[in-house]
Scaffold this motif. Structure first.
Motif, PDB file in Angstrom:
ATOM      1  N   PHE A  34     -27.225  12.110 -13.465  1.00 36.71           N
ATOM      2  CA  PHE A  34     -26.614  11.576 -12.204  1.00 36.71           C
ATOM      3  C   PHE A  34     -27.781  11.908 -11.342  1.00 36.71           C
ATOM      4  O   PHE A  34     -28.455  12.667 -11.184  1.00 36.71           O
ATOM      5  N   TYR A  36     -28.807  11.288  -7.159  1.00 35.06           N
ATOM      6  CA  TYR A  36     -28.056  11.340  -5.933  1.00 35.06           C
ATOM      7  C   TYR A  36     -29.020  11.254  -4.845  1.00 35.06           C
ATOM      8  O   TYR A  36     -30.188  11.553  -5.027  1.00 35.06           O
ATOM      9  N   GLN A  38     -29.934  12.162  -0.614  1.00 36.16           N
ATOM     10  CA  GLN A  38     -29.355  12.985   0.184  1.00 36.16           C
ATOM     11  C   GLN A  38     -30.265  13.039   1.565  1.00 36.16           C
ATOM     12  O   GLN A  38     -31.542  13.208   1.781  1.00 36.16           O
ATOM     13  N   GLY A  43     -24.211  15.037   3.167  1.00 37.13           N
ATOM     14  CA  GLY A  43     -23.986  15.451   1.773  1.00 37.13           C
ATOM     15  C   GLY A  43     -24.629  14.419   0.768  1.00 37.13           C
ATOM     16  O   GLY A  43     -25.081  13.201   1.310  1.00 37.13           O
ATOM     17  N   PRO A  44     -24.761  14.841  -0.566  1.00 33.16           N
ATOM     18  CA  PRO A  44     -25.409  13.835  -1.527  1.00 33.16           C
ATOM     19  C   PRO A  44     -24.583  12.494  -1.492  1.00 33.16           C
ATOM     20  O   PRO A  44     -23.336  12.588  -1.422  1.00 33.16           O
ATOM     21  N   PHE A  46     -23.971   9.406  -4.052  1.00 34.09           N
ATOM     22  CA  PHE A  46     -24.093   8.964  -5.571  1.00 34.09           C
ATOM     23  C   PHE A  46     -24.864   7.742  -5.684  1.00 34.09           C
ATOM     24  O   PHE A  46     -24.466   6.731  -5.153  1.00 34.09           O
ATOM     25  N   THR A  49     -25.203   6.926 -12.695  1.00 35.71           N
ATOM     26  CA  THR A  49     -24.971   7.789 -14.046  1.00 35.71           C
ATOM     27  C   THR A  49     -25.373   7.290 -15.207  1.00 35.71           C
ATOM     28  O   THR A  49     -25.451   5.930 -15.268  1.00 35.71           O
ATOM     29  N   LEU A  87     -31.666  13.644  -5.478  1.00 37.70           N
ATOM     30  CA  LEU A  87     -31.395  14.964  -6.608  1.00 37.70           C
ATOM     31  C   LEU A  87     -30.968  14.269  -7.663  1.00 37.70           C
ATOM     32  O   LEU A  87     -30.241  13.269  -7.988  1.00 37.70           O
TER      33      LEU A  87
END
Lengths: 110, 114
Positions: A34, A36, A38, A43-44, A46, A49, A87
């Motif tokens: 995954f 992400y 940030q 918050g991260p 999305f 995937t 991330l």
């Protein structure tokens, strides 16, 4: 034990200067990788995937690829608004939760 | 829009004074997670709930507790905050407990301990 290593820790680019971020991982059985984004103090968010080696996904200027040992996040012609920490996280057959890397802090200068 | 909400966004507490952080979700997800994230570090999982089933990480200090009174809400209680507990606390949700599925994060609560 699952391990996720991201490199570089920090990257500074000029607007329009394409580059790639790396995520190396060690898992017993990959269930998903995954990505992400940030932003500072948030918050991260999305992004992608990836489930199997050879898979690729794209979103605007971002393209994520996956091999059996690593994933790359390619940024094409970045803009200042792409500045953020990116991330990477992996899911493993042996664990319920994701294992995160420490991230790459990207700064794109105009 | 379906989302994950955390309150408050910023929390200041004194050393040793109990504090509670709140998370709610409108995604109707079965799984809720609490992470601790310190500056320039990876999010560290503290615990998670699968429905009402509580799952603690082995290295989560006893000082951290959690409650999930219903599907929508989850709370993080820090019984006696120390200076080392100052961090961003992130709540996340997932549709299933499988690590196939992406997690959706709230905006986080920044905790300061004086």
């Amino acid at each position: 034990e699952d391990q996720v290593t991201q490199s570089p820790e920090a990257l500074r680019l000029q607007e329009g200067e394409s580059s790639s971020l790396n995520c190396s991982y060690t898992v017993s059985g990959l269930r998903g990788l995954f990505w992400y984004r940030q932003d500072p103090g948030k918050g991260p968010e999305f992004l992608f995937t990836l489930y199997s080696a050879g898979e690729e996904k794209e979103k605007e200027r971002l393209k994520a690829t996956l091999t059996k040992k690593e994933s790359f996040l390619h940024i094409t012609a970045p803009k200042p608004e792409d500045s953020a920490t990116y991330l990477c996280a992996v899911g493993d057959t042996g664990r319920r939760a994701l294992t995160f890397g420490s991230g790459t802090r990207l700064q794109v200068q105009p | 829009d379906a989302m994950v909400i955390q309150n408050p966004r910023y929390q200041v507490t004194q050393f040793g004074k109990p504090v509670t952080l709140s998370c709610s979700q409108t995604l109707n997800h079965n799984v809720m997670y609490w992470y601790q994230q310190k500056s320039s570090q990876a999010p560290k999982l503290l615990f998670h709930y699968y429905d009402k089933d509580f799952n603690n990480e082995a290295d989560t200090p006893d000082n951290f507790q959690s409650r999930r009174p219903n599907t929508s809400f989850c709370f993080l209680d820090i019984r006696s905050p120390g200076l080392g507990d100052a961090a961003m606390y992130l709540c996340a949700t997932s549709g299933t407990e499988s690590s196939y599925n992406e997690q959706f994060f709230g905006p986080g609560t920044r905790l300061t301990v004086l």
